[in-house]
Design a protein around this motif. Structure first.
Motif, PDB file in Angstrom:
ATOM      1  N   ASP A   1      51.255  -1.184  42.631  1.00  0.00           N
ATOM      2  CA  ASP A   1      50.177  -0.226  42.607  1.00  0.00           C
ATOM      3  C   ASP A   1      49.905  -0.135  41.036  1.00  0.00           C
ATOM      4  O   ASP A   1      50.709  -0.179  40.187  1.00  0.00           O
TER       5      ASP A   1
ATOM      6  N   GLU B   1      58.754  -0.181  44.267  1.00  0.00           N
ATOM      7  CA  GLU B   1      58.061  -0.412  45.085  1.00  0.00           C
ATOM      8  C   GLU B   1      58.015  -1.720  46.073  1.00  0.00           C
ATOM      9  O   GLU B   1      57.990  -1.618  47.115  1.00  0.00           O
TER      10      GLU B   1
ATOM     11  N   MET C   1      54.721  -2.081  59.372  1.00  0.00           N
ATOM     12  CA  MET C   1      54.018  -1.380  58.382  1.00  0.00           C
ATOM     13  C   MET C   1      53.193  -0.449  59.222  1.00  0.00           C
ATOM     14  O   MET C   1      52.392   0.423  58.848  1.00  0.00           O
TER      15      MET C   1
ATOM     16  N   ARG D   1      59.994   0.447  52.584  1.00  0.00           N
ATOM     17  CA  ARG D   1      58.533   0.669  52.299  1.00  0.00           C
ATOM     18  C   ARG D   1      57.910   1.596  53.255  1.00  0.00           C
ATOM     19  O   ARG D   1      57.456   2.674  52.893  1.00  0.00           O
ATOM     20  N   ARG D   2      58.192   1.043  54.497  1.00  0.00           N
ATOM     21  CA  ARG D   2      57.195   1.905  55.683  1.00  0.00           C
ATOM     22  C   ARG D   2      58.145   3.353  55.676  1.00  0.00           C
ATOM     23  O   ARG D   2      57.405   4.176  56.008  1.00  0.00           O
TER      24      ARG D   2
ATOM     25  N   ARG E   1      59.478   4.911  53.325  1.00  0.00           N
ATOM     26  CA  ARG E   1      58.987   5.691  52.251  1.00  0.00           C
ATOM     27  C   ARG E   1      57.857   6.429  52.601  1.00  0.00           C
ATOM     28  O   ARG E   1      57.357   7.543  52.204  1.00  0.00           O
ATOM     29  N   GLU E   2      56.983   5.778  53.367  1.00  0.00           N
ATOM     30  CA  GLU E   2      55.675   6.214  53.819  1.00  0.00           C
ATOM     31  C   GLU E   2      55.720   7.309  54.797  1.00  0.00           C
ATOM     32  O   GLU E   2      54.554   7.989  55.199  1.00  0.00           O
ATOM     33  N   GLY E   3      57.001   7.428  55.333  1.00  0.00           N
ATOM     34  CA  GLY E   3      57.008   8.567  56.253  1.00  0.00           C
ATOM     35  C   GLY E   3      57.467   7.989  57.703  1.00  0.00           C
ATOM     36  O   GLY E   3      57.603   8.878  58.442  1.00  0.00           O
TER      37      GLY E   3
END
Ligand code: SF4
Ligand code: SF4
Ligand code: SF4
Ligand code: FES
Length: 948
Positions: A56, A177, A394, A419-420, A422-424
């Motif tokens: 990012d 990330e 994802m 990662r997914r 951490r996105e919730g």
């Protein structure tokens, strides 16, 4: 050498398009794209340092400033999104001034040793100095600077030289990330700020050596030691990692025939530019001095090896097979294929067995790992494969991981899953042991169902009980997509009181309330996906559990779209492929039964030989019949059954009983100790072909160097076939793939040309789906309607008692791979020099065991000795070990219990006793002696055959 294009910031996947003008050129990109990325699309490269398209945008270096008509100031192009009608200038005298000023500051605190720097020619700082036209640095080196900061060389594969750091934070962000390990931070502020790994050095830190930070670093601060030693690579070849079932794509960067580094391929469908320590760094085994590169034969396993020519070795092997078949019949011979070999290699071995040996006595190492997956998914869904792409995760809202440890076993996918999370997304882990996912930085399991080993089927039935009895079934899906009668039978079965979480609470060791809550979350939390591994399959009810998983997914409507599905995490790189290629004794390629007349006729006509309609011997049957005296010769292609299969004494006794064992491998492995013919194999760097990963993705394996043994493995099998009177006329691995495609409907559209065009493709790849099938069973199941199966829980016969009161279960660690033949011959041993046994503090205290003590582990099958590691990761009553070192003898103690349907060994449940001891077991002492003798044989007789 050209590098992959860096767009500076990640691509946006918005459906909405935006048009803007950059330096006079109109460009249309998805909304949400940065100006920097859009500029690259338009062919305009904006100077940058802190931005890279795998991360990012951060906006710290201020080098990428641009001018936007009608807007004040100079926004950073990496953090400013595109907008319709924008007019952007990336070059102006003012911008040039600002950029030169920024670069001047960087360079004034940077050692100007470009000519001798390992990154010379591959350094973004150097490139930017050129791009902005930096000609002088007004600030001298007299003031405070970082030029004498100490180098950290502790990591075996890369160095950290802080004197070259520009504190762009790309490494820190890559670790967070991309990898999800959070090992690095920026310490301090302003001039004092520096990258730190939290402890003394990289090796002692949380770093898992994935290489993402090295990849992201724009300077020589983080740099591969191989590049420092050998200089910059000159050309690259795209190929596929030969370790785990993720199947990462890499660019092998070369200098002549020397591999300098493996760089993860940004276009890799499975890894998108990420890697783990094995694929990225642990490739040195390919040129290790232990590699055997000349064929060897011997009359008896007690004789020394004799190095011979290829012709002599092949003709000796062929004459032995003919002699043995002449004396004992054609069924006395068989072969084992390996999931480390390419599809093409596996295919020719099973063809050799069927068309030349005249039987179906071919099996594969998937027998000991994922054979229940093949069986269970075929029965329920109609296809022996996972249903999704890795990227599907994802879109998951609930992720259930059963008996798998993705961060160690499938690390690149593990990072994507994190990662997914951490996105919730919510996480349910069903595992007797606290794997890393249960609690790691910014990831915490919502439920850790710490079941007792061996109770998987009770767990899945109890979850199904909750779904059925609490009205959580997706009836619309079931009615439309599944066999209703089978559903009703299953529903009535799981609804029985004996399958309730309360009734099974003590058997499972899980509080009923937790299990109910986890089941509700799975059924109602949105897209729910199941990922599972060998903790599901390597049980006496492995196939039942796979069917139970498919039942649960169907009942909750979680199949047939992105974000859901049933996902077996395949262990080795080509487990899926070796099964697809017909290396099971009852199936041709594409999972078609040998008794099917039409399929057999197809192969008979293509191969010009009559073929047997009777399923052949599985590996355990071959071994049993060897001991009984009717199975006499084995062609073992790339597989080390003496180490990887259960009940080692039984395996070695069987091998000793055979009259001819032919081993084809890179190293003189454990099985080779019982061999009469050793055919040296080629490493994945020396061959051409394809691997198929856990998501059915067929990826190209391309030869980057000449085989040190002289031949690719399929060529050796073809030679053996020719010597047996059945010439195989392939000129290249692509000819074999063409034959596979012609004979296998799901592979019909696959060819090397297609792989060159698309990079990789997920089967089924047909006329209807020429670009492959990322998600399966979308409109209907491969078998038509999905079928539910009753999953009656039958406790394993492997029971604890007073003599064997603990349960041993096994698993893997990140840095080592399977039996360790490759990774033990790399610097990865820095992280895992030996296998240890994990034991709970209570069990250790009861036995007077302290950390690091030698402990004897005795089971009904045998005993071994390992060092103890005391940890609450395991529950009381359960111990755990890895099996990467042959001397550990994990399989000396595993029993010969196996899955009822497929004979997959019950590796995950062995009743044992553990005691403190002072020396290695008898088995290990004799093993050491035997292995030393064998190595001495090889060294004495085949010295010049080795790579020095
Ligand atoms: S080590 Fe490299 S990536 Fe990390 S802050 Fe320094 S220059 Fe940037
Ligand atoms: S190698 Fe990977 S885990 Fe280690 S610091 Fe770099 S990004 Fe983090
Ligand atoms: S071992 Fe697996 S995760 Fe690691 S680089 Fe190779 S394929 Fe990727
Ligand atoms: S690249 Fe945009 S601020 Fe650094």
């Amino acid at each position: 050498m050209e590098h992959q294009k860096d767009y500076g910031t990640p691509a946006s996947h918005s459906d909405q398009q935006v048009t803007l003008n950059i330096d006079g050129t109109d460009v249309t990109v998805p909304a949400g794209t940065s100006i920097m990325h859009a500029a690259m699309v338009a062919g305009v490269s904006v100077p940058k340092l802190c931005a890279t398209d795998s991360l990012d945008p951060f906006g710290s270096c201020r080098l990428c400033l641009v001018e936007i008509e009608g807007r004040r100031g100079y926004p950073a192009s990496c953090t400013t999104p595109v907008d319709n009608g924008l007019k952007v200038r990336t070059q102006s005298p003012k911008l040039a001034d600002i950029r030169r000023g920024v670069m001047e500051l960087y360079i004034s605190d940077h050692p100007l040793d470009c000519l001798t720097c390992a990154a010379n020619g591959d350094c973004e700082l150097q490139d930017m100095a050129g791009a902005v036209g930096l000609r002088e640095v007004r600030y001298g080196y007299e003031g405070e600077n970082h030029l004498r900061a100490e180098k950290d060389t502790s990591n075996p594969y890369f160095t950290f030289d802080p004197s070259k750091c520009i504190v762009c934070s790309r490494c820190v962000r890559a670790c967070e990330e991309t990898q999800g390990t959070f090992a690095l931070t920026i310490q301090g502020r302003g001039f004092e700020s520096k990258v730190a790994s939290g402890v003394n050095n990289f090796l002692e830190s949380e770093c898992v050596s994935c290489g993402a930070c090295v990849q992201a670093c724009p300077t020589a601060t983080l740099m591969e030691k191989s590049v420092i030693q050998h200089g910059q690579p000159e050309h690259s070849v795209t190929t596929t990692c030969a370790y785990c079932g993720v199947g990462c794509s890499f660019n092998a960067e070369m200098k002549g025939e020397e591999l300098i580094r493996m760089v993860p391929n940004k276009d890799g469908g499975a890894n998108h530019g990420h890697s783990c320590v094995k694929g990225r760094f642990a490739w040195g085994y390919a040129t290790h001095k232990d590699r055997i590169t000349k064929p060897m034969i011997r009359k008896s396993i007690t004789d020394p090896w004799t190095e011979v020519s290829w012709d002599e070795a092949i003709s000796y092997a062929a004459s032995e097979i003919q002699r043995i078949q002449g004396k004992y019949g054609k069924e006395s011979v068989g072969a084992i294929t390996s999931s480390r070999c390419t599809n093409e290699e596996v295919y020719v071995v099973q063809k050799l067995v069927r068309a030349v040996f005249g039987s179906n006595n071919v099996d594969t190492c998937a027998r000991v790992c994922h054979s229940p997956t093949g069986y269970g998914l075929k029965q329920t869904l109609g296809e022996s494969a996972g249903t999704q792409t890795f990227d599907s995760v994802m879109k998951s809202d609930v992720i259930m991981v059963i008996g798998a440890n993705p961060t160690d076993g499938h690390p690149v996918f593990g990072s994507q899953m994190k990662r997914r999370l951490r996105e919730g997304a919510k996480l349910i882990v069903a595992d007797p042991r606290a794997i890393d996912l249960v609690s790691s930085p910014h990831v915490k399991a919502d439920y850790h169902l710490k079941l007792r080993p061996g109770t998987n089927v009770a767990l899945i039935s109890a979850m199904a009980h909750v779904v059925v009895t609490e009205g959580l079934v997706d009836e619309e899906f079931v009615k439309a997509r599944c066999e209703w009668d089978s559903f009703v039978m299953w529903r009535d079965f799981v609804a029985k009181p004996e399958n309730s979480p309360e009734a099974l609470e003590s058997e499972l060791g899980i509080k009923a309330a937790d299990l109910r809550a986890a089941a509700r979350l799975f059924a109602t939390g949105g897209n729910a996906a199941i990922y599972y591994g060998l903790g599901v399959t390597e049980h006496s009810q492995g196939s039942t559990m796979v069917m139970g998983i498919a039942n649960l997914a169907m009942a909750t409507g979680n199949i047939g779209r992105e974000g859901v599905g049933v996902n077996p995490l395949r262990g080795q790189n080509n487990v899926q492929g070796s099964c697809d290629m017909g290396s099971m004794p009852h199936e041709f390629t594409g999972y078609r039964h040998v008794s099917d007349d039409a399929t057999r006729a197809l192969f008979e006509s293509a191969w010009g030989r009559p073929l047997s309609a009777d399923p052949g011997l599985r590996i355990p049957n071959m071994l049993d019949q060897a001991i009984e005296g009717s199975f006499k010769a084995l062609y073992c292609n790339g597989e080390d059954i003496a180490q990887s299969d259960p009940d080692t004494q039984h395996v070695t006794h069987a091998l000793e009983s055979m009259e001819c064992v032919i081993v084809q491998d890179l190293f003189l492995n454990e099985t080779a100790m019982y061999a009469h013919v050793f055919l040296p194999g080629a490493s994945f760097l020396e061959k051409t072909g394809t691997f198929t990963n856990a998501e059915r993705r067929i990826s190209p394996v391309r030869r980057v160097m000449t085989p040190k043994n002289g031949y690719e493995d399929w060529e050796i099998t073809a030679k053996l076939s020719t010597a047996l009177g059945y010439p195989m006329h392939y000129k290249h691995a692509s000819d074999i793939l063409d034959e596979i495609a012609a004979l296998t409907p799901t592979f019909a559209g696959v060819s090397f040309k297609k792989l060159d065009e698309l990079g990789s493709v997920q089967w089924p790849c047909t006329d209807e789906f020429p670009n492959g099938t990322p998600t399966m069973h979308i409109d209907e199941f491969v078998r038509g309607k999905g079928k539910f199966f009753i999953t009656q829980y039958v406790p394993t016969t492997e029971k604890v008692n007073a003599k064997y009161p603990l349960i041993l279960t096994t698993g893997r660690i990140l840095s080592q791979y399977n039996v360790g033949a490759q990774t033990r011959r790399t610097d990865n041993v820095a992280w895992h020099p030996e296998d240890m046994v994990e034991i709970h503090p209570h069990d250790a205290e009861d036995r007077g065991i302290s950390e690091g003590d030698w402990v004897g582990i005795a089971s009904r099958a045998g005993e071994t000795v390992l060092r103890a590691k005391i940890t609450e990761r395991v529950q009381p009553g359960v111990i755990y070990t890895t099996f990467h070192h042959p001397e550990s003898g994990a399989n000396v103690i595993t029993t010969d219990n196996s899955d009822w349907a497929t004979n997959c060994p019950e590796f995950k449940v062995t009743a044992v006793q553990v005691t403190r001891v002072s020396q290695l077991s008898d088995w290990q002492r004799s093993y050491r002696q035997f292995s030393e003798e064998q190595i001495a044989f090889a060294q004495n007789t085949a010295k010049e055959a080795r790579i020095e």
